[in-house]
Design an enzyme around this catalytic site. Structure first.
Site, mmCIF file in Angstrom:
data_model
loop_
_atom_site.group_PDB
_atom_site.id
_atom_site.type_symbol
_atom_site.label_atom_id
_atom_site.label_comp_id
_atom_site.label_asym_id
_atom_site.label_seq_id
_atom_site.Cartn_x
_atom_site.Cartn_y
_atom_site.Cartn_z
ATOM 1 N N ASN A 137 0.612 -1.107 0.097
ATOM 2 C CA ASN A 137 0.245 0.306 0.507
ATOM 3 C C ASN A 137 1.105 0.992 0.106
ATOM 4 O O ASN A 137 1.688 1.946 1.255
ATOM 5 C CB ASN A 137 -0.732 -0.610 1.254
ATOM 6 C CG ASN A 137 -1.678 1.642 1.647
ATOM 7 O OD1 ASN A 137 -2.070 1.955 0.737
ATOM 8 N ND2 ASN A 137 -2.490 1.385 2.733
ATOM 9 N N TRP A 138 1.035 1.833 -0.977
ATOM 10 C CA TRP A 138 2.100 3.257 -1.366
ATOM 11 C C TRP A 138 1.135 4.509 -0.423
ATOM 12 O O TRP A 138 2.272 5.508 -0.659
ATOM 13 C CB TRP A 138 2.225 2.897 -2.834
ATOM 14 C CG TRP A 138 3.319 1.909 -2.834
ATOM 15 C CD1 TRP A 138 3.704 0.996 -2.511
ATOM 16 C CD2 TRP A 138 4.037 2.181 -4.328
ATOM 17 N NE1 TRP A 138 4.830 1.134 -2.889
ATOM 18 C CE2 TRP A 138 4.986 1.695 -4.324
ATOM 19 C CE3 TRP A 138 4.025 2.926 -5.440
ATOM 20 C CZ2 TRP A 138 5.288 1.011 -5.848
ATOM 21 C CZ3 TRP A 138 4.715 2.890 -7.245
ATOM 22 C CH2 TRP A 138 5.318 1.594 -6.768
ATOM 23 N N LYS A 139 0.277 4.346 0.189
ATOM 24 C CA LYS A 139 -0.780 5.497 0.405
ATOM 25 C C LYS A 139 -0.688 6.876 -0.591
ATOM 26 O O LYS A 139 -0.114 6.236 -1.692
ATOM 27 C CB LYS A 139 -0.194 5.631 1.290
ATOM 28 C CG LYS A 139 -0.228 4.342 2.331
ATOM 29 C CD LYS A 139 0.171 4.341 3.820
ATOM 30 C CE LYS A 139 -0.076 3.393 4.776
ATOM 31 N NZ LYS A 139 -0.592 3.469 6.365
ATOM 32 N N HIS A 177 -9.523 1.037 4.498
ATOM 33 C CA HIS A 177 -7.942 1.283 5.909
ATOM 34 C C HIS A 177 -8.342 2.132 6.687
ATOM 35 O O HIS A 177 -9.576 3.434 6.428
ATOM 36 C CB HIS A 177 -6.676 1.960 4.452
ATOM 37 C CG HIS A 177 -6.198 2.202 5.378
ATOM 38 N ND1 HIS A 177 -5.449 2.808 6.097
ATOM 39 C CD2 HIS A 177 -4.394 0.876 5.030
ATOM 40 C CE1 HIS A 177 -3.862 2.920 6.028
ATOM 41 N NE2 HIS A 177 -3.668 1.362 6.019
ATOM 42 N N GLU A 235 -6.799 4.886 7.417
ATOM 43 C CA GLU A 235 -6.759 6.479 7.249
ATOM 44 C C GLU A 235 -8.075 6.660 6.161
ATOM 45 O O GLU A 235 -8.622 8.203 6.634
ATOM 46 C CB GLU A 235 -5.023 6.564 6.629
ATOM 47 C CG GLU A 235 -3.907 5.900 7.127
ATOM 48 C CD GLU A 235 -3.275 5.429 6.579
ATOM 49 O OE1 GLU A 235 -3.170 5.632 5.218
ATOM 50 O OE2 GLU A 235 -1.881 5.138 7.329
ATOM 51 N N GLU A 270 -5.770 -4.905 10.538
ATOM 52 C CA GLU A 270 -4.712 -3.684 11.141
ATOM 53 C C GLU A 270 -4.839 -2.475 11.872
ATOM 54 O O GLU A 270 -5.572 -1.487 12.258
ATOM 55 C CB GLU A 270 -4.041 -2.695 9.990
ATOM 56 C CG GLU A 270 -3.908 -3.015 8.593
ATOM 57 C CD GLU A 270 -3.475 -2.690 7.627
ATOM 58 O OE1 GLU A 270 -2.354 -2.517 6.454
ATOM 59 O OE2 GLU A 270 -4.033 -1.619 6.758
ATOM 60 N N GLY A 284 2.146 2.652 10.303
ATOM 61 C CA GLY A 284 3.411 3.777 10.438
ATOM 62 C C GLY A 284 3.651 3.909 11.680
ATOM 63 O O GLY A 284 4.763 5.503 11.789
ATOM 64 N N SER A 290 3.211 -1.922 10.655
ATOM 65 C CA SER A 290 4.820 -2.096 10.824
ATOM 66 C C SER A 290 5.872 -3.507 10.718
ATOM 67 O O SER A 290 5.838 -3.990 11.100
ATOM 68 C CB SER A 290 4.555 -1.028 12.259
ATOM 69 O OG SER A 290 4.729 0.211 12.319
ATOM 70 N N GLY A 340 2.456 -1.092 4.377
ATOM 71 C CA GLY A 340 3.087 0.304 3.599
ATOM 72 C C GLY A 340 4.175 0.608 3.410
ATOM 73 O O GLY A 340 4.799 0.620 2.901
ATOM 74 N N GLY A 341 5.736 1.737 4.912
ATOM 75 C CA GLY A 341 5.939 1.606 4.784
ATOM 76 C C GLY A 341 7.252 1.159 3.621
ATOM 77 O O GLY A 341 8.517 1.129 3.088
HETATM 78 P P1 PGA Z 1 2.803 0.675 7.491
HETATM 79 O O1 PGA Z 1 1.681 0.880 7.100
HETATM 80 O O2 PGA Z 1 3.141 -0.532 7.225
HETATM 81 O O3 PGA Z 1 3.118 1.509 7.221
HETATM 82 O O4 PGA Z 1 2.196 0.695 9.567
HETATM 83 C C1 PGA Z 1 0.493 -0.777 6.751
HETATM 84 C C2 PGA Z 1 -0.785 -0.062 5.870
HETATM 85 O O5 PGA Z 1 -0.940 1.185 6.472
HETATM 86 O O6 PGA Z 1 -1.491 -0.429 5.329
#
Ligand code: PGA
Length: 251
Positions: free
Chosen positions: A11-13, A96, A98, A168, A174, A214, A235-236
């Site tokens: 997930n590149w956001k 998600h 977010e 999640e 994050g 994470s 994500g990251g």
């Molecule tokens: P993260 O993000 O790996 O940076 O914690 C995961 C996500 O939001 O899907």
């Protein structure tokens, strides 16, 4: 034998412009390991078409981070399922944390989005997970159960082959803080049991449940070796080719 698909989804956001995405794909294509794991990447909307073209020859599926609940209309700034499909996209992330937190997406809206995606023959990666205060108050199981029930429990049994779940915990996204493999496994098993109770063993045993929050090369193996964790939503650590590849290799 575990019949479930193993999946790593990136997930590149709101990261990577076109040039950066290009650079990533160039490197990925050189280094991509031979694997049975299904690999998904969710870039920004502006990169979808290009990413789809750039990865056409490779075992990577480009997916979307969001979709609107209506098929078309006067909804400035929004993207429909048909638009996604017209550029080759067949899978979308919905729910998600977010989107829930910063864009006010509630259970009713998310349910509508899931319905629309399924009606358009798209697959859905549906995210659920508790905030830190809910875990501290020991209401996390109930919360996750409610998230599952309100968006997914009136689906038809036949819809479930279009669904992947991602647990999640919001406090791990994050933040560099990860759920321990035991905490994650405990919740994944809980989720699977809820699906058994509502839809039966067969569906529960075939649904892939990803862990997100994470995931890094140094914790991926211990998470993915848990019996009810079928891969990760990353994500990251998916933004760098090397760490993404290390995570793929950890499945
Ligand atoms: P993260 O993000 O790996 O940076 O914690 C995961 C996500 O939001 O899907």
């Amino acid at each position: 034998m575990n019949p479930r698909k193993k999946i790593i989804a990136a997930n590149w956001k709101m990261f990577k412009d076109l040039a950066e995405a290009n650079e990533f794909f160039k490197l990925l294509i050189e280094k991509i390991p031979n694997t049975k794991t299904q690999l998904l990447i969710a870039p920004s909307f502006t990169n979808l078409w290009h990413a789809f073209e750039a990865t056409r020859e490779f075992p990577v599926e480009i997916i979307a981070q969001n979709v609107h609940q209506e098929n078309q209309g006067a909804f400035t700034g929004e993207i429909s399922a048909a638009m996604l499909k017209s550029v080759g996209i067949k899978t979308v992330i919905i729910g998600h944390s977010e989107r829930r937190e910063y864009f006010g997406e509630d259970d009713t809206l998310l349910k509508a989005k899931v319905k629309t995606a399924l009606k358009n023959d798209m697959k859905v990666i549906f995210c659920i997970g508790e905030k830190l205060e809910q875990r501290k108050a020991n209401t996390h199981f109930n919360l996750v159960k409610n998230q599952l029930q309100s968006a997914l429990f009136d689906l038809e049994k036949s819809d479930w082959n279009q669904i992947v779940l991602a647990y999640e915990p919001v406090w791990a996204i994050g933040t560099g803080e990860t759920a321990s493999p035991e905490q994650a496994q405990e919740m994944h098993l809980f989720i699977r049991k809820e699906i058994v109770a509502k839809f039966g063993e067969e569906i529960a045993n075939q649904i892939s449940i990803l862990y997100g929050g994470s995931v890094k090369p140094n914790n991926a193996k211990s998470l993915f070796s848990q019996p009810d964790i079928d891969g990760g939503l990353v994500g990251g650590a998916s933004l760098e080719v090397d760490s993404f590849i290390d995570i793929i290799k950890a499945v």
